[in-house]
Design an enzyme around this catalytic site. Structure first.
Site, PDB file in Angstrom:
ATOM      1  N   GLN A 176       0.767  -1.167  -0.071  1.00  0.00           N
ATOM      2  CA  GLN A 176      -0.024   0.097  -0.032  1.00  0.00           C
ATOM      3  C   GLN A 176       0.960   1.349   0.159  1.00  0.00           C
ATOM      4  O   GLN A 176       1.900   1.349   0.807  1.00  0.00           O
ATOM      5  CB  GLN A 176      -0.921  -0.054   1.136  1.00  0.00           C
ATOM      6  CG  GLN A 176      -2.350  -0.229   0.827  1.00  0.00           C
ATOM      7  CD  GLN A 176      -3.292  -0.348   1.968  1.00  0.00           C
ATOM      8  OE1 GLN A 176      -3.131  -1.106   2.869  1.00  0.00           O
ATOM      9  NE2 GLN A 176      -4.101   0.827   2.305  1.00  0.00           N
ATOM     10  N   SER A 235       4.180  -5.830   2.876  1.00  0.00           N
ATOM     11  CA  SER A 235       2.978  -6.010   3.595  1.00  0.00           C
ATOM     12  C   SER A 235       1.901  -6.554   2.447  1.00  0.00           C
ATOM     13  O   SER A 235       2.010  -7.924   2.660  1.00  0.00           O
ATOM     14  CB  SER A 235       2.572  -4.762   3.778  1.00  0.00           C
ATOM     15  OG  SER A 235       1.421  -4.500   4.663  1.00  0.00           O
ATOM     16  N   LEU A 236       1.160  -5.842   2.184  1.00  0.00           N
ATOM     17  CA  LEU A 236       0.187  -6.588   1.217  1.00  0.00           C
ATOM     18  C   LEU A 236       0.700  -7.315  -0.015  1.00  0.00           C
ATOM     19  O   LEU A 236       0.306  -8.431  -0.366  1.00  0.00           O
ATOM     20  CB  LEU A 236      -0.852  -5.330   0.434  1.00  0.00           C
ATOM     21  CG  LEU A 236      -1.876  -5.673  -0.688  1.00  0.00           C
ATOM     22  CD1 LEU A 236      -1.100  -5.814  -1.952  1.00  0.00           C
ATOM     23  CD2 LEU A 236      -2.510  -6.985  -0.567  1.00  0.00           C
ATOM     24  N   ARG A 269      -8.983  -9.173   3.576  1.00  0.00           N
ATOM     25  CA  ARG A 269      -7.736  -8.651   4.193  1.00  0.00           C
ATOM     26  C   ARG A 269      -8.022  -6.731   4.390  1.00  0.00           C
ATOM     27  O   ARG A 269      -8.073  -6.306   5.593  1.00  0.00           O
ATOM     28  CB  ARG A 269      -6.466  -8.577   3.608  1.00  0.00           C
ATOM     29  CG  ARG A 269      -5.308  -8.202   4.554  1.00  0.00           C
ATOM     30  CD  ARG A 269      -3.868  -8.534   3.863  1.00  0.00           C
ATOM     31  NE  ARG A 269      -2.653  -8.024   4.524  1.00  0.00           N
ATOM     32  CZ  ARG A 269      -1.995  -7.043   4.558  1.00  0.00           C
ATOM     33  NH1 ARG A 269      -2.604  -6.095   3.672  1.00  0.00           N
ATOM     34  NH2 ARG A 269      -0.876  -6.857   5.238  1.00  0.00           N
ATOM     35  N   HIS A 317      -0.132  -2.804  11.444  1.00  0.00           N
ATOM     36  CA  HIS A 317       1.308  -3.575  11.692  1.00  0.00           C
ATOM     37  C   HIS A 317       1.257  -3.258  13.288  1.00  0.00           C
ATOM     38  O   HIS A 317       2.489  -3.009  13.621  1.00  0.00           O
ATOM     39  CB  HIS A 317       2.335  -3.373  10.919  1.00  0.00           C
ATOM     40  CG  HIS A 317       2.249  -3.770   9.343  1.00  0.00           C
ATOM     41  ND1 HIS A 317       2.280  -5.083   9.267  1.00  0.00           N
ATOM     42  CD2 HIS A 317       2.067  -2.899   8.445  1.00  0.00           C
ATOM     43  CE1 HIS A 317       2.107  -5.059   7.724  1.00  0.00           C
ATOM     44  NE2 HIS A 317       1.906  -3.994   7.510  1.00  0.00           N
ATOM     45  N   GLN A 344       0.965 -11.335  10.152  1.00  0.00           N
ATOM     46  CA  GLN A 344       1.597  -9.958   9.692  1.00  0.00           C
ATOM     47  C   GLN A 344       0.754  -8.658   9.842  1.00  0.00           C
ATOM     48  O   GLN A 344       1.678  -7.651  10.091  1.00  0.00           O
ATOM     49  CB  GLN A 344       1.713 -10.173   8.080  1.00  0.00           C
ATOM     50  CG  GLN A 344       2.658  -9.135   7.221  1.00  0.00           C
ATOM     51  CD  GLN A 344       1.837  -9.285   5.783  1.00  0.00           C
ATOM     52  OE1 GLN A 344       0.688  -8.628   5.662  1.00  0.00           O
ATOM     53  NE2 GLN A 344       2.472  -9.370   4.864  1.00  0.00           N
TER      54      GLN A 344
END
Length: 309
Positions: A15, A99-100, A124, A209, A258
């Site tokens: 992102q 991340s993603l 998600r 996170h 995560q």
């Protein structure tokens, strides 16, 4: 294509990389990419291709839209690249995503089908958006401080009951922190006093996170349990522990963890290099990950694929 190395790795952005116009070049020039975007629209229930092409940026930046958009653009880039540059693709030793982007990496490595990966990413995004809506929170990028310095800054800014902590450990001198907006409001003067060059608020929905995303873990765990994950053909380096994984059970557990754990990106790249990767391809859109490589290992060759040449 200039990535002429013996053991390349492939990286997928997260992102923040999304921008109107993403995917257009691939869809206009490669039917494989166009078909993936069309299929994604049918799965998601809205015209993802048009959203990626035309925006508006405000909508594309929303978590529920940006995560599927980046996933599809990354998968399309990986597949088209493999079709055009099969000799380089055959040499790819490992993969990682920010991340993603880790979901895209798992898909590229053969662990997830495109359809299952997209549905997971959609869930998600929805789960993380719900967590963000529940509390006023966000993220800021802090430039120029080391991790121990920034941890001390967060400790100073954080009041009782608040969350504020390093969240994305991107590269030397660039670490993003996540937490309550009330704590983030105190961050800039304290960070600058500690020697930071700049503090930049990030355009994200919430404190990704961190423990503020805890409610998303249960929803993700349930969603991950419902899909089949295969052993990957190349290792996927996890954001959670910066280590390589190919076992489905490990990947399933790490993908759930995560969202509440810091992203160990610098450590992941360092481990990839130590394990023999000697160049990186950033697949999808943007140049963010190549920028981090230049700060982590300046002489390492990099290239990108997915945007117009």
């Amino acid at each position: 294509m200039s990535l002429d190395v013996s053991s390349p790795g492939i990286l997928f952005p997260g992102q923040g990389a999304q921008t109107p116009g993403m995917g257009v070049w691939m869809c206009e020039n490669h039917s494989l990419a166009n078909d993936l975007f069309e299929q994604a629209g049918e799965i998601l229930g809205y015209d993802l291709k048009q959203l990626c092409a035309d925006g508006p940026a405000e909508k594309l930046n929303e978590t529920v839209y940006s995560q599927p958009a980046l996933f599809v653009a990354g998968v399309a880039a990986g597949q088209v690249f493999s079709e055009l540059h099969g000799d380089v693709a055959a040499k790819i030793q490992a993969t990682a995503g920010l991340s993603l982007g880790e979901y895209t990496a798992v898909c590229f490595a053969g662990g997830l089908s495109f359809e299952d990966g997209l549905r997971l990413v959609q869930k998600r995004g929805e789960a993380m958006q719900a967590c963000a809506d529940a509390v006023e929170s966000g993220m800021s990028s802090v430039l120029g401080l080391k991790l121990d310095q920034l941890t001390a800054v967060c400790d100073e800014c954080r009041q009782e009951g608040e969350v504020l902590q390093p969240a994305n450990l991107l590269c030397p001198g660039n670490i993003a922190v996540s937490g309550h907006l009330s704590a983030l409001a105190r961050l800039e003067p304290v960070a600058l006093e500690a020697g930071a060059m700049k503090v930049v608020p990030l355009s994200v929905a919430g404190a990704f996170h961190t423990p503020l995303m805890q409610d998303a873990v249960g929803k993700l765990t349930e969603a991950l349990a419902s899909v089949e994950i295969q052993p990957t053909r190349i290792p996927v380096y996890s954001n959670v522990d910066a280590a390589p994984h190919s076992d489905p059970a490990e990947i399933r557990e790490l993908l759930a963890k995560q969202v509440v754990n810091p992203v160990l990106w610098e450590a992941s790249i360092s481990r990839l290099l130590a394990d023999g990767v000697n160049g990186f391809l950033e697949a999808g859109t943007g140049r963010v990950l190549r920028g981090t490589i230049k700060r982590i290992a300046r002489k390492t060759p990099t290239d990108g694929f997915g945007d117009a040449p």
